[in-house]
Design a protein around this motif. Structure first.
Motif, mmCIF file in Angstrom:
data_model
loop_
_atom_site.group_PDB
_atom_site.id
_atom_site.type_symbol
_atom_site.label_atom_id
_atom_site.label_comp_id
_atom_site.label_asym_id
_atom_site.label_seq_id
_atom_site.Cartn_x
_atom_site.Cartn_y
_atom_site.Cartn_z
ATOM 1 N N LEU A 1 7.454 8.403 4.599
ATOM 2 C CA LEU A 1 7.050 9.645 3.926
ATOM 3 C C LEU A 1 8.103 10.736 4.153
ATOM 4 C CD1 LEU A 1 3.270 9.689 4.924
ATOM 5 C CD2 LEU A 1 4.218 9.118 2.673
ATOM 6 N N SER A 2 8.573 10.825 5.389
ATOM 7 C CA SER A 2 9.524 11.886 5.745
ATOM 8 C C SER A 2 10.772 11.846 4.867
ATOM 9 C CB SER A 2 9.931 11.751 7.216
ATOM 10 O OG SER A 2 8.810 11.875 8.062
ATOM 11 N N VAL A 3 11.325 10.635 4.683
ATOM 12 C CA VAL A 3 12.574 10.545 3.906
ATOM 13 C C VAL A 3 12.361 10.831 2.425
ATOM 14 C CG1 VAL A 3 13.711 8.989 5.528
ATOM 15 C CG2 VAL A 3 12.423 8.021 3.600
ATOM 16 N N MET A 4 11.109 10.864 1.987
ATOM 17 C CA MET A 4 10.822 11.320 0.620
ATOM 18 C C MET A 4 10.733 12.852 0.583
ATOM 19 S SD MET A 4 10.009 8.485 -1.484
ATOM 20 C CE MET A 4 8.847 9.171 -2.685
ATOM 21 N N GLY A 5 10.829 13.476 1.738
ATOM 22 C CA GLY A 5 10.722 14.942 1.792
ATOM 23 C C GLY A 5 9.292 15.428 1.993
ATOM 24 N N ALA A 6 8.431 14.514 2.438
ATOM 25 C CA ALA A 6 7.003 14.849 2.557
ATOM 26 C C ALA A 6 6.576 14.889 4.020
ATOM 27 C CB ALA A 6 6.162 13.815 1.811
ATOM 28 N N ARG A 7 5.818 15.910 4.384
ATOM 29 C CA ARG A 7 5.269 15.996 5.730
ATOM 30 C C ARG A 7 4.128 14.985 5.864
ATOM 31 N NH1 ARG A 7 4.470 19.875 9.658
ATOM 32 N NH2 ARG A 7 5.442 21.503 8.401
ATOM 33 N N PRO A 8 4.260 14.009 6.784
ATOM 34 C CA PRO A 8 3.197 13.009 6.947
ATOM 35 C C PRO A 8 1.915 13.681 7.427
ATOM 36 C CG PRO A 8 5.205 12.389 8.153
ATOM 37 C CD PRO A 8 5.376 13.813 7.720
ATOM 38 N N GLU A 9 0.781 13.258 6.876
ATOM 39 C CA GLU A 9 -0.458 13.927 7.291
ATOM 40 C C GLU A 9 -1.610 12.971 7.593
ATOM 41 O OE1 GLU A 9 -1.204 17.546 5.232
ATOM 42 O OE2 GLU A 9 -3.111 17.840 6.233
ATOM 43 N N PHE A 10 -1.878 12.003 6.709
ATOM 44 C CA PHE A 10 -3.009 11.099 6.926
ATOM 45 C C PHE A 10 -2.564 9.640 6.874
ATOM 46 C CE2 PHE A 10 -4.820 14.845 4.706
ATOM 47 C CZ PHE A 10 -5.595 15.318 5.756
ATOM 48 N N LEU A 11 -3.109 8.827 7.773
ATOM 49 C CA LEU A 11 -2.835 7.387 7.758
ATOM 50 C C LEU A 11 -4.144 6.615 7.658
ATOM 51 C CD1 LEU A 11 -0.259 6.757 10.674
ATOM 52 C CD2 LEU A 11 0.229 7.306 8.283
ATOM 53 N N SER A 12 -4.088 5.466 6.993
ATOM 54 C CA SER A 12 -5.139 4.457 7.146
ATOM 55 C C SER A 12 -4.593 3.403 8.098
ATOM 56 C CB SER A 12 -5.470 3.825 5.797
ATOM 57 O OG SER A 12 -4.344 3.115 5.314
ATOM 58 N N CYS A 13 -5.488 2.649 8.705
ATOM 59 C CA CYS A 13 -5.073 1.626 9.665
ATOM 60 C C CYS A 13 -5.938 0.386 9.484
ATOM 61 C CB CYS A 13 -5.235 2.183 11.079
ATOM 62 S SG CYS A 13 -5.107 0.916 12.342
ATOM 63 N N ALA A 14 -5.323 -0.738 9.124
ATOM 64 C CA ALA A 14 -6.083 -1.982 8.929
ATOM 65 C C ALA A 14 -5.511 -3.059 9.843
ATOM 66 C CB ALA A 14 -6.007 -2.416 7.470
ATOM 67 N N TYR A 15 -6.379 -3.591 10.709
ATOM 68 C CA TYR A 15 -5.976 -4.646 11.630
ATOM 69 C C TYR A 15 -6.364 -6.019 11.088
ATOM 70 C CZ TYR A 15 -5.742 -1.066 15.330
ATOM 71 O OH TYR A 15 -5.439 0.031 16.085
ATOM 72 N N ILE A 16 -5.456 -6.986 11.230
ATOM 73 C CA ILE A 16 -5.828 -8.391 11.111
ATOM 74 C C ILE A 16 -5.656 -8.968 12.511
ATOM 75 C CG2 ILE A 16 -5.291 -10.633 10.080
ATOM 76 C CD1 ILE A 16 -4.317 -9.144 7.592
ATOM 77 N N LEU A 17 -6.771 -9.338 13.138
ATOM 78 C CA LEU A 17 -6.762 -9.782 14.532
ATOM 79 C C LEU A 17 -6.899 -11.294 14.600
ATOM 80 C CD1 LEU A 17 -9.322 -7.175 15.958
ATOM 81 C CD2 LEU A 17 -6.819 -6.956 15.777
ATOM 82 N N GLU A 18 -6.276 -11.874 15.624
ATOM 83 C CA GLU A 18 -6.420 -13.314 15.844
ATOM 84 C C GLU A 18 -7.587 -13.545 16.798
ATOM 85 O OE1 GLU A 18 -2.915 -15.134 17.451
ATOM 86 O OE2 GLU A 18 -3.901 -17.065 17.737
ATOM 87 N N GLU A 19 -8.465 -14.451 16.415
ATOM 88 C CA GLU A 19 -9.560 -14.867 17.302
ATOM 89 C C GLU A 19 -8.970 -15.211 18.671
ATOM 90 O OE1 GLU A 19 -12.909 -18.471 17.264
ATOM 91 O OE2 GLU A 19 -11.069 -18.632 16.099
ATOM 92 N N GLY A 20 -9.564 -14.731 19.736
ATOM 93 C CA GLY A 20 -9.056 -15.027 21.074
ATOM 94 C C GLY A 20 -8.138 -13.956 21.636
#
Lengths: 336, 336
Positions: free
Chosen positions: B81-100
């Motif tokens: 985002l920064s290199v586009m000239g935009a101040r980063p503000e909100f993120l989503s976060c999606a985990y793919i977890l391994e059983e165990g």
């Protein structure tokens, strides 16, 4: 003809990464945002408040009757925005590909995403591709994250529920989960079950015209109708009673559930809507649902009650009552 | 004490999914958006144009000197985002977890994300968790998708490049790739190399004050500095000449590259900035970079030239010239 396969180098940001973007993704999914080939997409300003949601898709197998992982990754994320009262508009798309995946498979998935975007009225505006070694990732995983814009004057919240409100579902439950299970387990069915995967925004948009009588909406995916209602009862501070004979379930879905010991209440859906409507507005909401192809078999399935917070009670077909609890221990893994 | 492990049921949307959200994610990453526990986050309106970007992180191993997958997943997306000239503000976060996977490992990763968010000035506002069977996913994969808002009057584009413009980098290249490689390959180093993972927004923000003289910015991640320059030469329609002796590379990074046959120009960075500045503005930009801890070793490394579109020429230390080409075939897989 030899099959073209995904290599680790397709994920390293170099020549092959660029090639697959230009010869596959842009051809299939191209639009002016993606074509800029920037690190991100510069979106237009909108007047409404943005709604933001993310989901990864790891469904196994990648293709099943009525859908595939690509279609699911578009509709699923659009539906999460829709039930917040927001018109889905922009998606990001991030692939994790397994080394050795046939490029033709990726092309089919991307083409299915393109078709789903067209049907849902959204655009994929930015993306990413990573590649992991053979044996990881089951072909491919997809993350889509979506931005929608809230319609003015919409306030949906469990806090608005009152005793007497009606609970509706937009059609038969359990189709998606059973469709995936049947193909995964190679069940020989006389009547194949198809996934219900669809964008529910067209239903939601019409329902929102009813204004304040629509109090809550949710798409009953993982964990099914039961999980939505249990969470809703808990967060609203009321109890919910539902009638088994009012809950639409296809005969073939019910049959497979009985044989395999599943409860359709917990089986995932990918094109259904659960909503709570004021007592006064319930019949009009039902009319709206039934007049749309996606909601023809909609039904009023229960009612919000005073009484112990968090309780969900099912009135069984046989005349008994049983508590509906949250799923503990997985019923159907990798369903979306 | 027995170790708590991730089960398939943590990804099924039922009781265990809810539990891990409440006892882990909300405790570590909580904010009012996440705490709403809705299908998505309702964001505030902003006046600027939104910029949108996505990245999945599959780095192996999960922890390395100077960082880990969690920190990387926050800084990497903020930097896009920064290199586009935009101040980063909100993120989503999606985990793919391994059983165990040990739940303690997930907690460490989430805590690292929380710290990175704090440092980068962003919030994780919506999330998702899926679980795949043992043997898939190497512990965990993360997708973050980010929204930033463009500063007014910013126009960064390869189309603005002109002969005579200067090319700058904000510091020594190759640290991240070599740090990950060294731990993955268990190299015994006298001076360990640490990843440069960091949010570059503080640098970018100050540089944007220079206005129109800043023409293009990019973070040289996968594919390294060489790939950024090759793509830039192609899309700008000019050629670019760089001087090997002006490109900062730490001795220990250069040493490992020589032994293993890597070219530091192609090695990934996670806290560096490449920028093109007008000839007139170049010294001021260099001053700004050098006055910030993240840019103390910044350097003017080359110049935009008339002449064959897409060509990148390296003037070697030995006085020769060679063409810099895009990476073909992977050099370092799973680096981010």
């Amino acid at each position: 003809m030899t099959k073209e396969l995904i290599l680790l180098a397709h994920g390293d940001g170099g020549r092959l990464s660029r090639e697959i973007v230009e010869t596959l993704f842009l051809k299939v999914l191209g639009n002016r945002y993606l074509e800029a080939l920037d690190d991100g997409a510069l979106l237009p300003k909108r007047s409404g408040r943005p709604v933001y949601t993310t989901d990864s898709y790891v469904v196994k197998p990648l293709f099943f009757p009525g859908g595939d992982i690509g279609m699911l990754s578009v509709f699923g994320t659009c539906n999460d925005l829709s039930v917040m009262g927001a018109r889905p508009e922009f998606l990001s798309c991030a692939y994790i590909l397994e080394e050795g995946l046939e490029i033709e498979t990726l092309r089919r998935v991307a083409a299915s995403m393109a078709e789903a975007c067209e049907r849902a009225g959204v655009k994929i505006v930015t993306g990413d591709t990573k590649v992991v070694e053979r044996g990881k990732a089951d072909g491919l995983y997809i993350n889509t994250t979506g931005i929608g814009y809230l319609r003015d004057g919409i306030h949906l919240s469990p806090a608005r529920l009152k005793p007497g409100d009606r609970v509706l579902v937009s059609g038969p439950i359990g189709d998606h989960g059973i469709a995936v299970l049947a193909v995964r387990e190679r069940l020989a069915l006389s009547t194949p079950v198809r996934s219900d995967a669809a964008s529910i925004w067209p239903l939601v948009e019409k329902l929102l015209d009813l204004g304040g009588s629509i109090k809550f909406m949710r798409d009953p995916t993982r964990g099914g109708l039961a999980t939505v209602l249990c969470e809703l009862a808990k967060s609203s501070g009321h109890s919910i009673e539902i009638r088994e004979d009012a809950i639409p379930v296809r005969d073939e879905v019910r049959g497979i559930c009985e044989i395999l010991g599943f409860d359709p209440l917990y089986v995932a859906n990918e094109g259904k809507l659960v909503l709570v409507v004021s007592k006064k507005g319930a019949e009009r909401a039902l009319d709206i649902l039934c007049s749309h192809p996606l909601g023809q078999e909609a039904s009023i399935v229960g009612e919000v009650k005073e009484g112990p917070r968090g309780l969900v009670v099912l009135h069984t077909r046989a005349g008994g009552r049983r508590l509906v609890d949250m799923l503990s221990g997985e019923q159907l893994p990798r369903i979306c």
